[in-house]
Design a protein around this motif. Structure first.
Motif, PDB file in Angstrom:
ATOM      1  N   CYS A  38     -43.229   4.167  22.159  1.00  0.00           N
ATOM      2  CA  CYS A  38     -43.602   5.488  22.638  1.00  0.00           C
ATOM      3  C   CYS A  38     -43.361   5.600  24.140  1.00  0.00           C
ATOM      4  O   CYS A  38     -43.779   4.729  24.895  1.00  0.00           O
ATOM      5  N   GLU A  40     -44.762   7.605  26.066  1.00  0.00           N
ATOM      6  CA  GLU A  40     -46.024   7.969  26.710  1.00  0.00           C
ATOM      7  C   GLU A  40     -47.003   6.796  26.795  1.00  0.00           C
ATOM      8  O   GLU A  40     -47.519   6.472  27.846  1.00  0.00           O
ATOM      9  N   CYS A  41     -47.285   6.171  25.651  1.00  0.00           N
ATOM     10  CA  CYS A  41     -48.339   5.154  25.623  1.00  0.00           C
ATOM     11  C   CYS A  41     -47.812   3.766  25.280  1.00  0.00           C
ATOM     12  O   CYS A  41     -48.585   2.821  25.212  1.00  0.00           O
ATOM     13  N   CYS A  52     -45.118   9.524  17.837  1.00  0.00           N
ATOM     14  CA  CYS A  52     -46.008   8.387  18.030  1.00  0.00           C
ATOM     15  C   CYS A  52     -47.249   8.557  17.157  1.00  0.00           C
ATOM     16  O   CYS A  52     -47.854   9.629  17.123  1.00  0.00           O
ATOM     17  N   CYS A  55     -50.458   8.895  20.015  1.00  0.00           N
ATOM     18  CA  CYS A  55     -50.623  10.064  20.885  1.00  0.00           C
ATOM     19  C   CYS A  55     -49.788  11.255  20.424  1.00  0.00           C
ATOM     20  O   CYS A  55     -49.839  12.313  21.033  1.00  0.00           O
TER      21      CYS A  55
HETATM   22 ZN   LIG Z   1     -47.791   7.329  22.098  1.00  0.00          ZN
END
Ligand SMILES: [Zn+2]
Ligand SMILES: [Zn+2]
Length: 65
Positions: A38, A40-41, A52, A55
């Motif tokens: 991911c 983002e995370c 994801c 998230c």
């Molecule tokens: Zn994520």
């Protein structure tokens, strides 16, 4: 421009694409067990996942959120 045909849907994509822009199937890793991290995370998702699982960030560019 060199084109690469998707192994799944057969549509032509530019060769530097990592996945098909139509069906989002991976080219080089097609059929393999590949982890998609991911953006983002950094959670490792299955390469066929479109979002994801933690998230819900879209994992591939060009996706509609
Ligand atoms: Zn994520
Ligand atoms: Zn495709």
């Amino acid at each position: 421009m060199i084109e690469e045909f998707c192994p799944k849907c057969g549509k032509p994509n530019v060769s530097q694409s990592a996945w098909c822009e139509y069906c989002l199937t991976y080219f080089n890793e097609y059929g393999k067990d590949v982890t998609l991290y991911c953006p983002e995370c950094s959670h490792p998702n299955d390469y066929n996942s479109s979002h994801c699982e933690v998230c819900y960030e879209p994992l591939k560019p060009g996706q509609v959120e």
